[in-house]
Design a protein around this motif. Sequence first.
Motif, PDB file in Angstrom:
ATOM      1  N   LEU A  28       0.819  -1.200   0.000  1.00 56.79           N
ATOM      2  CA  LEU A  28       0.000   0.000   0.000  1.00 56.79           C
ATOM      3  C   LEU A  28       0.865   1.266   0.000  1.00 56.79           C
ATOM      4  CD1 LEU A  28      -2.767   1.075  -0.091  1.00 56.79           C
ATOM      5  CD2 LEU A  28      -3.003   0.743   2.352  1.00 56.79           C
ATOM      6  N   TRP A  32       0.447   4.136  -2.795  1.00 54.19           N
ATOM      7  CA  TRP A  32       0.185   5.548  -2.496  1.00 54.19           C
ATOM      8  C   TRP A  32       1.215   6.415  -3.204  1.00 54.19           C
ATOM      9  CZ3 TRP A  32      -1.131   6.073   3.459  1.00 54.19           C
ATOM     10  CH2 TRP A  32      -2.385   5.477   3.686  1.00 54.19           C
ATOM     11  N   GLU A  33       2.454   5.954  -3.160  1.00 54.43           N
ATOM     12  CA  GLU A  33       3.508   6.732  -3.804  1.00 54.43           C
ATOM     13  C   GLU A  33       3.181   6.924  -5.275  1.00 54.43           C
ATOM     14  OE1 GLU A  33       7.292   5.062  -3.019  1.00 54.43           O
ATOM     15  OE2 GLU A  33       8.265   6.106  -4.664  1.00 54.43           O
ATOM     16  N   ARG A  35       0.136   6.544  -6.775  1.00 52.44           N
ATOM     17  CA  ARG A  35      -1.146   7.191  -7.032  1.00 52.44           C
ATOM     18  C   ARG A  35      -1.156   8.645  -6.612  1.00 52.44           C
ATOM     19  NH1 ARG A  35      -5.066   2.563  -5.234  1.00 52.44           N
ATOM     20  NH2 ARG A  35      -5.099   1.359  -7.156  1.00 52.44           N
ATOM     21  N   TYR A  36      -0.670   8.895  -5.409  1.00 54.99           N
ATOM     22  CA  TYR A  36      -0.816  10.242  -4.861  1.00 54.99           C
ATOM     23  C   TYR A  36       0.492  11.016  -4.853  1.00 54.99           C
ATOM     24  CZ  TYR A  36      -4.706   7.538  -2.904  1.00 54.99           C
ATOM     25  OH  TYR A  36      -5.771   6.702  -2.731  1.00 54.99           O
ATOM     26  N   LEU A  59       2.605   9.861   7.750  1.00 53.94           N
ATOM     27  CA  LEU A  59       1.885   8.609   7.510  1.00 53.94           C
ATOM     28  C   LEU A  59       1.087   8.203   8.743  1.00 53.94           C
ATOM     29  CD1 LEU A  59       4.563   6.619   5.497  1.00 53.94           C
ATOM     30  CD2 LEU A  59       2.311   7.309   4.698  1.00 53.94           C
ATOM     31  N   ARG A  63      -2.937   7.837   8.968  1.00 54.36           N
ATOM     32  CA  ARG A  63      -3.599   6.614   9.404  1.00 54.36           C
ATOM     33  C   ARG A  63      -4.569   6.893  10.552  1.00 54.36           C
ATOM     34  NH1 ARG A  63      -4.008   1.197  10.135  1.00 54.36           N
ATOM     35  NH2 ARG A  63      -4.007   1.191  12.395  1.00 54.36           N
ATOM     36  N   PRO A  72      -8.111   8.209   2.316  1.00 50.31           N
ATOM     37  CA  PRO A  72      -6.707   8.577   2.094  1.00 50.31           C
ATOM     38  C   PRO A  72      -6.548   9.622   0.994  1.00 50.31           C
ATOM     39  CG  PRO A  72      -7.157   6.332   1.399  1.00 50.31           C
ATOM     40  CD  PRO A  72      -8.346   6.788   2.158  1.00 50.31           C
ATOM     41  N   GLY A  73      -7.334   9.505  -0.062  1.00 44.33           N
ATOM     42  CA  GLY A  73      -7.186  10.429  -1.169  1.00 44.33           C
ATOM     43  C   GLY A  73      -7.305  11.890  -0.755  1.00 44.33           C
ATOM     44  N   VAL A  76      -3.687  12.633   1.869  1.00 43.97           N
ATOM     45  CA  VAL A  76      -2.264  12.628   1.539  1.00 43.97           C
ATOM     46  C   VAL A  76      -1.806  13.937   0.905  1.00 43.97           C
ATOM     47  CG1 VAL A  76      -1.928  10.155   1.371  1.00 43.97           C
ATOM     48  CG2 VAL A  76      -2.841  11.410  -0.573  1.00 43.97           C
TER      49      VAL A  76
END
Lengths: 307, 307
Positions: A28, A32-33, A35-36, A59, A63, A72-73, A76
Motif C-alpha cells: 500500500l 500511495w507513492e 497514485r498520490y 503517515l 492513518r 486517504p485520497g 495525503v
Amino acid sequence: MMNEDSAPSDGGLPIAAVERETGIPKDLLRMWERRYGFPQPARDAAGDRLYSAEQVGKLKQVRRLMDLGFRPGKLVGQSMAQLEALAQTHTPARVVPDVCAGLIDALSGHDALAVRELLRHRLFELGLRHFVCDFLAAANQLVGEAWMRGELRVHEEHLYSEEVKRVLRETLAGIPAGPQSPRVMLTTCPGELHLIGLLMVEALLRLAGCDAIAFGAQMPLSDIASAARKHRVDVVVLSFSAAYEASPQADAALLDSLLPDGVELWLGGSGCRGLKRLPPRATLLTLERLDACVSLWRELHPPAIAV
Amino acid sequence: MMNEDSAPSDGGLPIAAVERETGIPKDLLRMWERRYGFPQPARDAAGDRLYSAEQVGKLKQVRRLMDLGFRPGKLVGQSMAQLEALAQTHTPARVVPDVCAGLIDALSGHDALAVRELLRHRLFELGLRHFVCDFLAAANQLVGEAWMRGELRVHEEHLYSEEVKRVLRETLAGIPAGPQSPRVMLTTCPGELHLIGLLMVEALLRLAGCDAIAFGAQMPLSDIASAARKHRVDVVVLSFSAAYEASPQADAALLDSLLPDGVELWLGGSGCRGLKRLPPRATLLTLERLDACVSLWRELHPPAIAV
DNA sequence: TTTCATTTTTGTACAGGACAAACATTTGAC
DNA sequence: GTCAAATGTTTGTCCTGTACAAAAATGAAA
C-alpha cells in the motif's frame, strides 16, 4: 536487523520498518507513492526506499485520521499542519479532568512504579466505584486519544493498560463474587483483546453484589453460548473496544440466535457506541447505567420462593 | 474478513491468511513457490492463490523446523511424514508431565473457569515454587508446542496465558516485595509482549526475599537504563520469549553500554537459549539457576556495615 | 427518507527481475 | 591440526508495473 532498529539516525527507515511503525502494508505504501505522489521516499544505493522521519510522522497522522473515517485520497495531499488541524477539529476537545493530572507525565516517564502508585492512590482516595466510573473512564479516553494523536508510544500505552489491569485484578481478588443474582458472565469476542473495560464492569458488578464470572478474552461465540448454558448465567456481558475490527452488531445478532432463552446480552465499550437494530435481548451498557440495569433485572426477576 | 476467518471450509486460505497463520511473509511464499515448487496452491476465479489446509500444515511444520536451524531448501522437498520424523528426532522427546494432565483438554474446551481452577488447584497442591518451576515451566512448553503444532488456536493459547497471569498476579499481590537485596527490576524489551516468564521470575525472587520491582513489558532500552539508575537497582532481569523478533544479543550489548556500573543483567526465557558472546555483566538465567544466582550475588555483595 | 444501481476510490494480489545478507565450503597461513 | 580469509550458494526482501475486486460515494427511482 540491528541496523534497522537501532540506527534511525541515518538516512531513513526502510519500507519494512515503516510498515511496522505505521501499520500500513508495504504494498500500500508503494501504491500511495504511485497514485498520490506521497510519500516520496529517498533511495539508498541499491534503490531501496528510505523514508524520512517526517514522512513516517505524516503517515501515522494520515492513518489516525483514516481510523476516524477519512479517505486517504483527501488526506495525503494535505500538509502536516492541515492534517493536525483536521485532527484537532474532529477530536472532541475535552478538558483533562483533574483526576487524571499527572497520568500522562508518569506514563511518558516510563516509570511503572509511579504509574502504579498514582493508580493506587486514586483508588484509595476515590473508592472503587468512583475510581472506575470517574477516574478510569476519563483516563482511558485520555490515554486513547493521546495514543491516537501520537503523543504516547506503544509501550507507554501498554504500560498504562498493564498497570490498570494489575491494580484492578489485585482489588478484585479481595472482593469475592457475590452470591446474589443475576449471575453474569463477562468476556470478549474473538479478535478483541482489550480487557480493561471488562475488568471495570466486573468491579462494578461485584460491588452490586452480583455473581460475576470473568472469562478471559476472545471466546468464540459458540463457546460463549455453551458456557452460558453450562454455568446457568442470567446475563452475558461483552466488551468492545474502539479498535475492534469486526462488527459488534453481527456478533450480537449471532449470539442472539445461540444463547438460551431468558439470557440477556449486555454490550459495553466504546466500540459499540451508536449501535442500532440490536436484537431485543441486547442492551447497551454504560458504566453509569450499570447499576440501573442490575436493579431493573432484579425487579423483573424476583427470586423464586422455592429453589 | 468474516469470510476469511469463519469459512476455512471452502477452497482454501488466501495468501494473507496464510501469512498470518504461518508467519511466512507473502513475498516469501511466492518465492518458494517459484524456486522450490512448493507450496503450489490452487487458484480462485480471479487467479489468486488458495492454500489448502495440508499445505498450510506443511508450511507450519517447515517453519518450526527452520526455527530449529534447518534451511528451507532441505525441507520443502520432503513429505510431511519425513518432516514429522525430522521434528521427532530433533525435539527432545518429552513425556507430557503428569502435572499437566487435563490442561490441554481444559483449554480446548474454552472453559476459562476450568482452566483457572486447574491452575489454582496445582498452585495449592505444589506450593508456589514448584508450581512455577515444575508445573508452569512444563505447561508453557506444552502449550507452546501444541500451538506450534496447530493443535491450539490463538484464543486458546491466549486463554492460557491470561489465566496464568491472573493466578500469578493474584498470588504475587499477597507477597509484598521483600526488603532484602538484591533489588531487582523486571521488564522486557520493545517488541516483547510476553509477560508470563517475567511473572514467574518475579514470584521466585519474591520467595527468595528479594526486592523485586516489576515494570511492565516493552521498555525502550534507554528507559531501562534510566529507570535502573533512578531506582538504584542491583540487577535488571529481561525476559525473551521464543517469539522475540529482534536479537536479545544486540539488546544485551546495547544495554551493557547504557547501564550504570555494578548493575548486573540477567537474561531469561526461551528466546535466549544458546546465546554466546554476552557482555561480562550479563548472565543467562534459568528457573533452576535463579536461587543460585541470588545466593551468588549475595555472597559477592555482603551488606555494607553502615548505610 | 430509504433502496438500489452505477461510478470512483482504494486495497490487495500477481509476475518476474535484481540484489545483498546469511550461510557453507574451500583455501591458505600459522 | 587450527584458525581465518576468500569464494561460492542459498535465501529473503525489495523493485517495477499491471490487474482486479471490495468498499465508499454518488445519483436515480420508489
